[in-house]
Design an enzyme around this catalytic site. Structure first.
Site, PDB file in Angstrom:
ATOM      1  CB  THR A  27     -31.061 -23.070 -14.944  1.00  0.00           C
ATOM      2  OG1 THR A  27     -30.776 -21.716 -14.570  1.00  0.00           O
ATOM      3  CG2 THR A  27     -30.655 -23.999 -13.810  1.00  0.00           C
ATOM      4  CB  ALA A  60     -29.633 -17.725 -11.902  1.00  0.00           C
ATOM      5  CB  VAL A  86     -25.993 -12.862 -13.441  1.00  0.00           C
ATOM      6  CG1 VAL A  86     -27.143 -12.249 -14.237  1.00  0.00           C
ATOM      7  CG2 VAL A  86     -26.211 -12.667 -11.944  1.00  0.00           C
ATOM      8  CE  LYS A  87     -27.205 -19.854 -19.793  1.00  0.00           C
ATOM      9  NZ  LYS A  87     -27.936 -21.135 -19.789  1.00  0.00           N
ATOM     10  CB  ILE A  88     -26.546 -11.390 -19.428  1.00  0.00           C
ATOM     11  CG1 ILE A  88     -26.727 -11.043 -17.951  1.00  0.00           C
ATOM     12  CG2 ILE A  88     -26.962 -10.225 -20.319  1.00  0.00           C
ATOM     13  CD1 ILE A  88     -25.956  -9.800 -17.499  1.00  0.00           C
TER      14      ILE A  88
END
Ligand code: G3P
Length: 218
Positions: A27, A60, A86-88
């Site tokens: 996402t 996310a 975790v998307k960074i």
């Protein structure tokens, strides 16, 4: 090659999962906004709902852009479910946060990758995935698939465990070419995955098999 679906739409995620070929979900803030998901609690609940559908790998994305807040937001997202990645974004503080959070055992997907140099930095910082956006490179007359191939080669040279997650995959040929050049994962909309099903000779062949069966059994 793993298939991730690039959407925050629960019905589409369920449909891809029911097909039996889905390995995860990506996402981003634009996709969450498209589904009308706003406010901290709703966002958390929506990520949890996605995790309840799939087996693993739900990316996310953090909204923060400074080190301290990326780290605290990343920790909160990771607490939602063990399936969360975790998307960074690939920015200076993002790289520092990837190092900090991956050292705590939190899986990271480093997003908005548009060059091999950025992919090397993300791998060295400890990202589990890097997301080069191939469609957006193609949009500006730059070869997105060539970047995937370059990163796959570099990671092989040094045995980096970071997986190359081809993102911004727009059509079935992108997906097939990603598989040809050895991308570890491709994330794409549902219609790209279901587009792989289609061949007119399959439809014609099935129609004939069923007609012959009916004739022989009537
Ligand atoms: O995974 C990244 C993706 O959501 C971007 O796709 O089509 O907006 O370039 P697109």
């Amino acid at each position: 090659m793993k298939f991730f679906i690039d959407t925050a739409n629960l019905d589409e995620i369920q449909e891809a999962f029911d097909l039996g070929v889905l390995d995860g979900v990506t996402t981003n803030p634009s996709l969450m906004a498209k589904e009308g998901i706003t406010g901290e609690d709703n966002v958390r609940n929506h990520y949890k709902a996605i995790c309840d559908i799939v087996d693993n790998n739900v990316s996310a994305e953090v909204i923060a852009t400074d080190f301290d807040n990326i780290v605290s937001e990343g920790r909160e997202l990771a607490k939602i479910d063990d399936k969360i990645v975790v998307k960074i974004p690939m920015i200076r503080d993002g790289v520092k946060a990837i190092k900090a959070l991956s050292s705590e055992g939190i899986r990271i997907n480093c997003t908005l990758i548009f060059s091999a140099g950025q992919a090397i930095l993300a791998a060295k910082a400890g990202a589990s995935y890097v997301s080069p956006f191939i469609g957006r490179l193609d949009d500006i007359a730059t070869d997105g698939l060539a970047l995937i191939e370059q990163i796959v080669g570099i990671y092989q040279n040094y045995g980096y465990e970071t997986e190359v997650l081809a993102a911004s995959v727009r059509h079935t040929m992108h997906l097939i070419q990603c598989a040809e050049i050895g991308a570890d994962v491709a994330t794409c909309p549902l219609n790209v995955i279901t587009g792989l099903l289609k061949h007119p000779l399959t439809d014609i062949g099935l129609e004939k098999f069923l007609a012959d069966h009916k004739k022989a059994n009537s």
